[in-house]
Design an enzyme around this catalytic site. Sequence first.
Site, short mmCIF file in Angstrom:
data_model
loop_
_atom_site.label_atom_id
_atom_site.label_comp_id
_atom_site.label_asym_id
_atom_site.label_seq_id
_atom_site.Cartn_x
_atom_site.Cartn_y
_atom_site.Cartn_z
CB VAL A 200 -2.66 2.79 4.91
CG1 VAL A 200 -1.34 3.00 4.21
CG2 VAL A 200 -3.83 3.35 4.09
CE LYS A 201 -8.73 3.31 4.19
NZ LYS A 201 -8.03 3.50 2.94
#
Length: 402
Positions: A200-201
């Site tokens: 998710v980064k």
Amino acid sequence: MVMPKNQEVLAVNGGSPVRKTLLPYGRQSIDEDDIRAVEDVLRSDWLTTGPKVGEFEEALAAWVGAKYAVAFSSGTAALHGAAFAAGLKPGAEAITSPMSFAATANCVLHQGGRVVFADVCSDTLNLDPERVGERITPQTRALLPVDYAGHPADLDSFVALAERHGLTVIEDACHALGAEYRGRRTGGIAHMSIFSFHPVKHLAAGEGGMVTTDRADLVESLRRFRNHGISSDARQRQTSGQWHYEMVLLGFNYRLTDIACALGLSQLKKLEANLARRREIATRYTSAFREVAGIIPPSVRPDVKPAWHLYPIRVDRSKLTADRGRVFRALRAENIGVNVHYIPIHLHAYYRDQFGYKGGEYPVAEDAYEQLVSLPMFHGMSEQDVDDVIHAVKKVMAHFVE
Ligand SMILES: Cc1ncc(COP(=O)(O)O)c(C=O)c1O
């Protein structure tokens, strides 16, 4: 029930949802170049401790503007390595923010140190340097600010405090790869900065983390700590034909594979474009929500450029007939994958049980927690996705506004 004109029936009340399928709050984007980069490593001699590790470290250090980078198997492992390199040990204290993921504080406990929380600033929800100053004692060794949601903490203030008291600043920049603070990227400002490459980064490597620093003395400790405390790595030994190695300190296997580093290198080429897309989405959200009663969009200080890992809005209970929980459930029913970042760390069962926290200790963080809702934010969002989020938020707020 009489509906005001133009008000749509909420999905949670049986109306049709804004989207047919769930839009997650975050997800990776992988293209054919990424797949080829991983495939090349799989066909090579080195799946781990090979050449891609150093290449990724050098490229990331150069990108953030630091002299060195040391790759770790996750952001959590990188934080642990930094806590070790900063000299945290039993009896030592580190001051950090309650408004973060538990890993930020846990790294201090892993070293047997004491976590000291200080409350956050009400605008950014980042650690407040004034409150940190009040909590420094002769046992303090490190300050651990977090760049919440991708908005850099007040790094100059923390570095100045650290210099005055002989401390190390470990910046948890897991949300803030590519964020700028007073014209410089995070990663080249604090004594050590920590990044995460969770999907998710901004940059996805499956799992992975990095510590960036300008200090050569810290680099050596970090490299040993991630490799069992051994003083040379496997490739060095193989190329020099040596069998001898020495374990000089108690470390871990926190190595990042060449597979992950190759993916990281390939993703790094797209980081600028991905950041630009996240900033575009944030601009669209903020201009759409500025006029919506019941919503407080995230604040941005004038001397920073956030990296927008998250887009956390606050719901203003004083203007609504519902609390955050009902707003959250209504948005989920519209198929908007909202989330909450974060339950303040000291309120987790482990921290309550071990350290006696009861709630009420850090009122700014605790009040914010009651209001926070993270909206979907990832660089692969289409214009339609952004429209859907704005539509759903306006629909839900129109229903609950007083
Ligand atoms: C602020 C913060 N610190 C540390 C971490 C840990 O990173 P990782 O998941 O790579 O271990 C995360 C992960 O979400 C995070 O959000």
